[in-house]
Scaffold this motif. Structure first.
Motif, short mmCIF file in Angstrom:
data_model
loop_
_atom_site.label_atom_id
_atom_site.label_comp_id
_atom_site.label_asym_id
_atom_site.label_seq_id
_atom_site.Cartn_x
_atom_site.Cartn_y
_atom_site.Cartn_z
N ALA A 108 0.86 -1.16 0.00
CA ALA A 108 0.00 0.00 0.00
C ALA A 108 0.91 1.23 0.00
O ALA A 108 2.04 1.17 0.51
CB ALA A 108 -0.90 0.01 1.23
N VAL A 109 0.40 2.29 -0.59
CA VAL A 109 1.16 3.52 -0.70
C VAL A 109 0.39 4.65 -0.04
O VAL A 109 -0.83 4.78 -0.23
CB VAL A 109 1.41 3.86 -2.20
N THR A 110 1.09 5.47 0.73
CA THR A 110 0.48 6.65 1.30
C THR A 110 1.58 7.68 1.55
O THR A 110 2.75 7.44 1.23
CB THR A 110 -0.32 6.33 2.59
N GLY A 111 1.20 8.83 2.10
CA GLY A 111 2.21 9.83 2.38
C GLY A 111 1.61 11.04 3.08
O GLY A 111 0.42 11.32 2.93
N ALA A 112 2.46 11.72 3.81
CA ALA A 112 2.02 12.88 4.59
C ALA A 112 2.68 14.16 4.09
O ALA A 112 3.85 14.16 3.70
CB ALA A 112 2.35 12.67 6.07
N SER A 113 1.90 15.22 4.13
CA SER A 113 2.42 16.55 3.82
C SER A 113 1.64 17.55 4.65
O SER A 113 0.82 17.17 5.49
CB SER A 113 2.24 16.85 2.33
N THR A 114 1.85 18.83 4.36
CA THR A 114 1.08 19.85 5.07
C THR A 114 -0.08 20.38 4.22
O THR A 114 -0.67 21.38 4.53
CB THR A 114 1.98 21.03 5.48
N GLY A 115 -0.41 19.68 3.13
CA GLY A 115 -1.53 20.09 2.29
C GLY A 115 -2.54 18.97 2.14
O GLY A 115 -2.32 17.86 2.62
N TYR A 132 6.15 -1.87 -12.14
CA TYR A 132 7.25 -2.52 -12.87
C TYR A 132 7.87 -3.64 -12.03
O TYR A 132 8.25 -4.69 -12.55
CB TYR A 132 8.33 -1.50 -13.25
N LEU A 133 7.95 -3.41 -10.72
CA LEU A 133 8.58 -4.40 -9.83
C LEU A 133 7.63 -5.55 -9.45
O LEU A 133 7.96 -6.37 -8.61
CB LEU A 133 9.10 -3.70 -8.57
N ASP A 134 6.47 -5.61 -10.08
CA ASP A 134 5.51 -6.70 -9.86
C ASP A 134 4.97 -6.75 -8.43
O ASP A 134 4.79 -7.83 -7.86
CB ASP A 134 6.15 -8.06 -10.20
N VAL A 135 4.72 -5.59 -7.88
CA VAL A 135 4.15 -5.50 -6.54
C VAL A 135 2.64 -5.31 -6.67
O VAL A 135 2.17 -4.57 -7.53
CB VAL A 135 4.78 -4.29 -5.78
N ASP A 136 1.89 -6.01 -5.82
CA ASP A 136 0.43 -5.90 -5.85
C ASP A 136 -0.03 -4.74 -4.96
O ASP A 136 -0.30 -4.93 -3.77
CB ASP A 136 -0.21 -7.21 -5.36
N VAL A 137 -0.11 -3.58 -5.54
CA VAL A 137 -0.44 -2.37 -4.76
C VAL A 137 -1.95 -2.18 -4.66
O VAL A 137 -2.65 -2.26 -5.68
CB VAL A 137 0.20 -1.11 -5.39
N MET A 138 -2.41 -1.94 -3.45
CA MET A 138 -3.83 -1.61 -3.25
C MET A 138 -4.18 -0.35 -4.04
O MET A 138 -3.46 0.64 -3.99
CB MET A 138 -4.06 -1.40 -1.75
N GLY A 139 -5.32 -0.38 -4.74
CA GLY A 139 -5.74 0.79 -5.52
C GLY A 139 -6.47 1.83 -4.68
O GLY A 139 -6.16 3.01 -4.72
N GLN A 140 -7.44 1.34 -3.89
CA GLN A 140 -8.26 2.24 -3.07
C GLN A 140 -8.32 1.73 -1.64
O GLN A 140 -8.31 0.53 -1.42
CB GLN A 140 -9.70 2.25 -3.63
N PRO A 141 -8.44 2.59 -0.66
CA PRO A 141 -8.48 4.04 -0.82
C PRO A 141 -7.09 4.64 -0.98
O PRO A 141 -6.11 4.06 -0.51
CB PRO A 141 -9.10 4.50 0.51
N GLU A 142 -7.03 5.79 -1.64
CA GLU A 142 -5.80 6.57 -1.62
C GLU A 142 -5.81 7.36 -0.31
O GLU A 142 -6.87 7.66 0.21
CB GLU A 142 -5.78 7.55 -2.79
#
Ligand code: FNR
Length: 183
Positions: A108-115, A132-142
């Motif tokens: 899963a991908v996420t990230g923090a900022s001030t916006g 490209y690296l053949d990782v099964d990334v969750m689509g939702q939720p972002e």
């Protein structure tokens, strides 16, 4: 725990918002998740000169990647992409050629900022590499975590932000179930 989850945090500053976000995520993680992280700032720059016999610290990181069931990437945005230190951490376990340890991992991908939409560029560039690296990334939720609104004066995560994180984790657990990651 049912799932060993490796958190790869792209913020390495002492007061990194992404580190703080990871702290909150860890507290709110499902009970089936055992979270571990690794300080990616300790990895040397990737070079093919060392890919076949990498230094011990790299071997430690590669062992963690190999052993985990799933990965959560928590990234800041630098110049509309993710930081170089995170790219470096992606590159090491992808090599030598044909021995990509990320292959088949759930992530899963996420990230923090001030916006409110900060880290969009970072997250989507990262998704491109992970595809490209053949990782099964969750689509939702972002989850574009707005750290400037998420914490109260005591540094505790507020209810709205807590709900977003909880929903994110629940979806990730479903993603892992869907992929039959559990034993
Ligand atoms: C940034 N920052 C930033 N923010 C953003 O929303 N989009 C961007 O493209 C950039 N670019 C950028 C480049 C560089 C070199 C720095 C140092 C910063 C701001 C950045 O998101 C902010 O500093 C975060 O707090 C960094 O994350 P950590 O270290 O706090 O986890």
């Amino acid at each position: 725990a049912k799932y060993q989850v490796l958190a790869v945090v792209g913020g390495i500053a002492k007061e990194s918002l992404n580190k703080k976000f990871y702290g909150a995520m860890k507290e709110l993680a499902p009970k089936d998740f055992e979270l571990a992280t690794f300080d990616i700032s300790t990895l040397p720059f990737f070079t093919q000169d060392m890919e076949n016999d990498p230094p011990e610290i790299v071997q430690d990181f590669k062992e963690l990647v190999k052993a985990c069931d799933a990965v959560v990437f928590i990234t800041p945005e630098y110049n509309r992409s993710f930081p170089g230190v995170l790219k470096n951490a992606l590159d090491w376990p992808s090599r030598p050629y044909g021995q990509n340890l990320w292959k088949g991992k759930a992530a899963a991908v996420t990230g923090a900022s001030t916006g409110s939409i900060g880290t969009f560029g970072a997250q989507h560039h990262l998704r491109q590499c992970l595809a490209y690296l053949d990782v099964d990334v969750m689509g939702q939720p972002e989850l574009y975590f707005n750290a400037s609104k998420a914490f109260d004066e005591n540094g505790q995560i507020k209810n709205d932000a807590k709900k977003l994180v909880t929903q994110y984790w629940e979806a990730f657990e479903k993603h892992l179930e869907h992929l039959h990651i559990a034993e």
